[in-house]
Design a protein around this motif. Structure first.
Motif, mmCIF file in Angstrom:
data_model
loop_
_atom_site.group_PDB
_atom_site.id
_atom_site.type_symbol
_atom_site.label_atom_id
_atom_site.label_comp_id
_atom_site.label_asym_id
_atom_site.label_seq_id
_atom_site.Cartn_x
_atom_site.Cartn_y
_atom_site.Cartn_z
ATOM 1 N N CYS A 108 0.887 -1.154 0.000
ATOM 2 C CA CYS A 108 0.000 0.000 0.000
ATOM 3 C C CYS A 108 0.921 1.199 0.000
ATOM 4 O O CYS A 108 1.571 1.494 0.997
ATOM 5 C CB CYS A 108 -0.913 0.017 1.229
ATOM 6 S SG CYS A 108 -1.919 1.518 1.319
ATOM 7 N N LEU A 110 0.478 4.398 -0.133
ATOM 8 C CA LEU A 110 0.154 5.643 0.560
ATOM 9 C C LEU A 110 -0.044 5.475 2.058
ATOM 10 O O LEU A 110 0.157 6.406 2.822
ATOM 11 C CB LEU A 110 -1.096 6.269 -0.053
ATOM 12 C CG LEU A 110 -0.917 6.763 -1.489
ATOM 13 C CD1 LEU A 110 -2.226 7.273 -2.043
ATOM 14 C CD2 LEU A 110 0.155 7.834 -1.567
ATOM 15 N N CYS A 111 -0.509 4.329 2.496
ATOM 16 C CA CYS A 111 -0.660 4.147 3.943
ATOM 17 C C CYS A 111 -0.423 2.695 4.293
ATOM 18 O O CYS A 111 0.728 2.248 4.270
ATOM 19 C CB CYS A 111 -1.988 4.692 4.462
ATOM 20 S SG CYS A 111 -3.478 4.091 3.653
ATOM 21 N N SER A 112 -1.461 1.938 4.575
ATOM 22 C CA SER A 112 -1.234 0.603 5.121
ATOM 23 C C SER A 112 -2.412 -0.315 4.839
ATOM 24 O O SER A 112 -2.686 -1.205 5.621
ATOM 25 C CB SER A 112 -1.035 0.712 6.618
ATOM 26 O OG SER A 112 -2.164 1.379 7.165
ATOM 27 N N ARG A 132 7.045 0.849 1.351
ATOM 28 C CA ARG A 132 5.980 1.431 0.529
ATOM 29 C C ARG A 132 6.535 2.045 -0.751
ATOM 30 O O ARG A 132 5.901 2.007 -1.799
ATOM 31 C CB ARG A 132 5.202 2.474 1.333
ATOM 32 C CG ARG A 132 4.359 1.848 2.450
ATOM 33 C CD ARG A 132 3.441 2.841 3.117
ATOM 34 N NE ARG A 132 4.129 3.765 3.995
ATOM 35 C CZ ARG A 132 4.207 5.075 3.792
ATOM 36 N NH1 ARG A 132 3.658 5.621 2.731
ATOM 37 N NH2 ARG A 132 4.837 5.845 4.646
ATOM 38 N N SER A 162 -5.720 -0.229 -1.789
ATOM 39 C CA SER A 162 -6.387 1.026 -1.457
ATOM 40 C C SER A 162 -7.568 0.695 -0.567
ATOM 41 O O SER A 162 -7.805 -0.465 -0.244
ATOM 42 C CB SER A 162 -6.856 1.729 -2.730
ATOM 43 O OG SER A 162 -7.918 0.991 -3.293
#
Lengths: 214, 117
Positions: A108, A110-112, A132, A162
């Protein structure tokens, strides 16, 4: 970690712990959330879900080709057949199959985002900036650092998760496992193999080491 | 089913991380916000944290400077305020009052007898 809700000292709280406590206490007071429901969520993620669930899915896919097809086509109803719920926001799950030609890697950027219903919560490194970013820019190098050396002809597909799209890799069944039971197969499957940062080995590494010392 | 193995790593490093995690899940489950709304703020917080840590180092650290769940918590707080679930003043006052008066031990919290005669 088993001490949630059991702070047995009376020190004043500070920092994030204090902030969370303030948010929770106000929301509980207003009836927006229920403390028991929060306890249940914590218990679920700490004790009930985890990569052993995904390992069951993988083992079933290895022994049952029809299940594998259903799983790859539409994962959520397929895992429901095994009694696995889709989770609080897990109605999105796509299983991508590793083959001799294609290796899948999940990230991921952009984040997790992570396939919680089948793998639980992600490891720390999955959330790291290094993973990432580098999983996309240098997937082969990342795999090498995880000890996975792929033939240069193997295509690596990197899947960026996402909020609406979560992925799990279906690792390849290792050779020599034809006589293993479904449970024995599940025991071979590691979390990292379902993220794509490992391959499933048989015999498992620990056993291989034990034999080497004989 | 395969025998249950112990988890490879602890899921949460601190109890507050678990509470912050559960709050976001529960608020979403109750329809107070969409997961995408939470994720958008989480991404912003992680990006902001990353850029502030990158300014001092040529290589960003392996973890966001202030920790993943601190980003999570900031995202949660911003979203609950934006949705009107909480007021900023109420929240600050509640934090102050909790800090000033730690909760008394209750029987429910205790694992040992309160008093042994």
């Amino acid at each position: 970690m088993s001490d949630h809700g059991h702070r047995d000292h009376n020190e004043p709280e500070s920092g994030p712990a204090l902030r969370v406590k303030a948010i929770e206490s106000l929301l509980v007071e207003k009836g927006v959330v229920d403390a028991a429901a929060l306890d249940a969520i914590v218990d679920h993620y700490e004790n009930k879900v985890g990569p052993r669930i995904g390992a069951r899915v993988v083992a079933r896919a290895w022994v049952d080709p029809k299940f594998r097809r259903r799983l790859l086509k539409n994962a959520i109803p397929a895992i429901a057949e095994l009694g696995i719920p889709s989770g609080p926001e897990g109605e999105y799950l796509t299983v991508v199959e590793n083959t001799p030609e294609v290796h899948n890697l999940i990230v991921c950027t952009l984040c997790s985002c992570y396939p919680w219903p089948v793998l639980g919560l992600p490891p720390v490194w999955y959330k790291s900036f290094a993973y990432r970013s580098r999983a996309v820019s240098d997937p082969r190098g990342v795999l090498r650092e995880f000890g996975v050396e792929l033939d240069p002809r193997v295509e690596i597909r990197v899947w960026d998760s996402s909020a609406e799209l979560r992925y799990m890799a279906l690792p390849m069944r290792p050779a020599g496992t034809e006589k293993l039971s479904e449970d024995e197969l599940a025991a071979l499957v590691t979390r990292d193999a379902m993220i794509g940062t490992a391959v499933v080995k048989y015999p498992p590494a620990a056993v291989a080491r034990a034999h080497a010392q004989d | 089913m395969a025998p249950e193995l112990p988890p490879e790593t602890e899921v949460f490093a601190e109890p507050w991380e678990a509470r912050a995690f559960a709050l976001a899940i529960e608020l979403q489950a109750r329809g107070h916000f969409q997961w995408a709304e939470f994720r958008a703020r989480l991404i912003e917080e992680i990006a902001a944290d990353q850029s502030s840590s990158s300014m001092n180092e040529s290589h960003p650290g392996p973890e966001p400077k202030s920790g993943y769940y601190q980003c999570w918590l900031r995202a949660l707080e911003r979203l609950t305020l934006a949705k009107g679930l909480l007021g900023k003043t109420d929240l600050d006052q509640r934090a102050d009052s909790i800090a000033a008066s730690p909760p008394a031990r209750t029987r429910a919290q205790g694992r040992e007898p309160i008093r042994i005669a």
